[in-house]
Design a protein around this motif. Sequence first.
Motif, mmCIF file in Angstrom:
data_model
loop_
_atom_site.group_PDB
_atom_site.id
_atom_site.type_symbol
_atom_site.label_atom_id
_atom_site.label_comp_id
_atom_site.label_asym_id
_atom_site.label_seq_id
_atom_site.Cartn_x
_atom_site.Cartn_y
_atom_site.Cartn_z
ATOM 1 N N ASN A 199 0.545 -1.414 0.278
ATOM 2 C CA ASN A 199 0.099 0.031 0.454
ATOM 3 C C ASN A 199 1.014 1.319 0.246
ATOM 4 O OD1 ASN A 199 -1.526 2.229 1.308
ATOM 5 N ND2 ASN A 199 -2.928 0.859 1.573
ATOM 6 N N PRO A 200 0.511 1.878 -1.285
ATOM 7 C CA PRO A 200 1.774 3.113 -1.146
ATOM 8 C C PRO A 200 1.733 3.852 -0.077
ATOM 9 C CG PRO A 200 -0.227 3.178 -2.783
ATOM 10 C CD PRO A 200 -0.016 2.325 -1.748
ATOM 11 N N GLU A 201 0.458 4.402 0.693
ATOM 12 C CA GLU A 201 0.402 5.098 1.945
ATOM 13 C C GLU A 201 0.739 4.305 2.879
ATOM 14 O OE1 GLU A 201 -3.849 6.830 2.253
ATOM 15 O OE2 GLU A 201 -3.637 7.131 0.096
ATOM 16 N N THR A 202 1.068 3.840 3.236
ATOM 17 C CA THR A 202 1.182 3.145 4.905
ATOM 18 C C THR A 202 2.231 2.425 4.629
ATOM 19 O OG1 THR A 202 0.303 0.808 3.817
ATOM 20 C CG2 THR A 202 -1.410 2.797 5.459
#
Length: 767
Positions: free
Chosen positions: A560-563
């Motif tokens: 996940n690029p955000e987490t």
Amino acid sequence: MKIKQLLYISLTSVLCFSCSITKYLEENQTFYNGARIEYDKEDTVKVDDDLKYTLTEKLSVSPNKKNGAWFYFRGENAKRPKGLKKKMANTFGEKPVYYDKILSEKTAELLESTLDNNGYFGNRVSFEEEYHKDTKSTTVKYIVHVKDTPYRLDSIEWVLKQENIFNEKIKALESESVLEKGDRYQLQKFRDERIRINNALKDSGYYFFSSNYLMFDLDSANEDRTVNVKAYFKEMPDKVKRLYSIDTVLIQPDFDLDGLNVSKRNHQSVLMDTGVIYKGDPVNLKPKILDETLQLRSGDIYSRHKHQATLKQFSGLGVFRYVNMEFEPKPTTDPDFGKMNVNAKMSQVTLHSLSTELSMSTWSTGYTGPELDLTWKNRNTFGGAEKFSVTFFTGVQKQFGGKSNGVDVIFWYGVDTKLSIPRVIAPFKVRPGGDFYIPYTNFGLGFKRYHFFPSYSMNYFNTSYGFDWRTNESVRHNLNPISISFQAISSNDSTDLGDAFPSLEETFRNQFILGSNYSFEYAPHWDKTKKNSSFYYKGDIDISGNLWYAAMQATGAEKNPETGQYEIFGNPFSQYVRLTNDFRFYFKTSKKGEMATRFVVGYSKPWGNSTALPFVKQYFVGGPNSIRAFKSRTLGPGSFEPSDDLDENGSSFGQQGGDIKIEGSLEYRYDLHQYLKLAAFFDYGNVWLATEDPTRPGGEFKLGNVLNELALGAGVGLRIDLQFFVLRFDFAMPLRVPYVPDDGDQWVIKKPSWNQLVFNLAIGYPF
């Protein structure tokens, strides 16, 4: 001046209390005030320390309890048969113990006999009475005089008159004898030797042998105070000297024990491949499970060990209320060998049950309250003694005493299902555990819904596959190769917990826990009449996410690029290793006193796909089963002050956890009454983070700071112990906090106040 007045008041109170019970004494009657043993130093040889302890244990009569006697006399002289005085006497009263000179004379004789039985022949024990006029009580002093050194064993000879298989077996057992040249004479050693020979022979096929056949002749006429021993067997019937093997084995799982177990089942006689004959209903209870449990088979030499192990395992299946094995010898004229037929008879229990349980419990987090369970159970689900249960539960708990930690009340409900199969179901063939215990394969599936008012709620799903087995009565293992759970936490208002408290964002994130765990428990039975101490240990290993992380990397899955985390079904999975060790030591200080100690050290390390452990896996301290001077989950991590963890509105969440835990307790317990116990305790500990967290300064574990970051607390407790139920009241005061408060002094005990007192109400002992 105040101290003198206090001493005067205390002395006056004691004298008044004493007078209040001495008035009930008859003429020439005194209270028994206990006894002690002294060793006459003149011409007396040193008595071994282990024997001194044995002699002390012979003073079995406990001294008079004045408080118990006072309540007893008040109840005996009460005018109302069911009034308060009678109730108090029944609860706290004890019949007074009066001094009896005849009993002292018998005790002196018992001490002399004990010395004789331990090699100190020619001893003498006298006693003196010490009368205390003020309390009208008598103390007894026993004086032990031992002039000569103890007798010791010299030659040990086994007298075997003829050559046969029985005597050959005895010769093979001689080398393992507990009787050794040079040892002090002890009667108990001869008893132990008879038991050893009896057990060894019965495990070698001599079914009818009894220890009563083994005799000892002792010759103590030597001038050097030594004893010559001759061991021999008195005349025995032929069957006693005959080695028996098993011929036929019959199993009857539907034996009609009392005439109430008659059924219309399809009873059949089935000859199994192993030669065992099964007589019963093969559909109701499959022959295979009983054949696997049986340890005595056709052609085997009889063994008492296997006999008892079979009975134990049959009982452990949980489907029988009566288990017995009958052995019938077949006629023979052979003096050395014989055969026996075995008939195993079992009577079954009711296989289905529905039960309701209302209980009070205390969680490790410190909350206490009632729980209602409704359980349906099938003890023979598929005909192989498989246990299947479904439990619906609900409960509510509240934490008593101290400042709020952000959670006032916990309400929960849920369902648990469990299937336990009495054998190992695995890709490989293995049968762990000792001969007396059945290994179980367990499958579990459950759901729980927790409401932590007023802060947040949590849904918790779990499923597992694993094994549970024992190697002996004291050692238990639990291995779950597959343990999968999912936590989903949400705030009870519109506020997101992760946004409100950034330090807890990943801890409270919805996530999978995909791992394995193993626990080892050593819990020996403590017979306080024979042992002075006992030790307990439990170790846990819990790992999660490692295989999944490796699989994700190997397959080239995207994070996940955000987490920056790998995800499954849109949710991350936790990755960590967690090790916990719980040590406990119990030491008997007197007949009524006991010192209990505990030391817990836990280490966990989030890594790979996680920067923090999930909430359900973190370590916490505080509460009635931990550091009792502090509210549960209000300490740590490290020197971080929980009140500094505020949201934008200035509110504290108060659920402080960590990756590392050190915790311990010292507790002295005293039996004030049969059902009333007192305790004084000292607790210490804290939790830390494995890595630095900028939002919680001082929370990282640093070895050099550990001692300065331990929270300390002490207190006293009262326990109502009814054996099946223990209600505990503990009052504790903090001595030192791990952080630096506003006044700059961690030792808060320097400025004590009643506001610091923490009351803990709990069920059961803390450890």
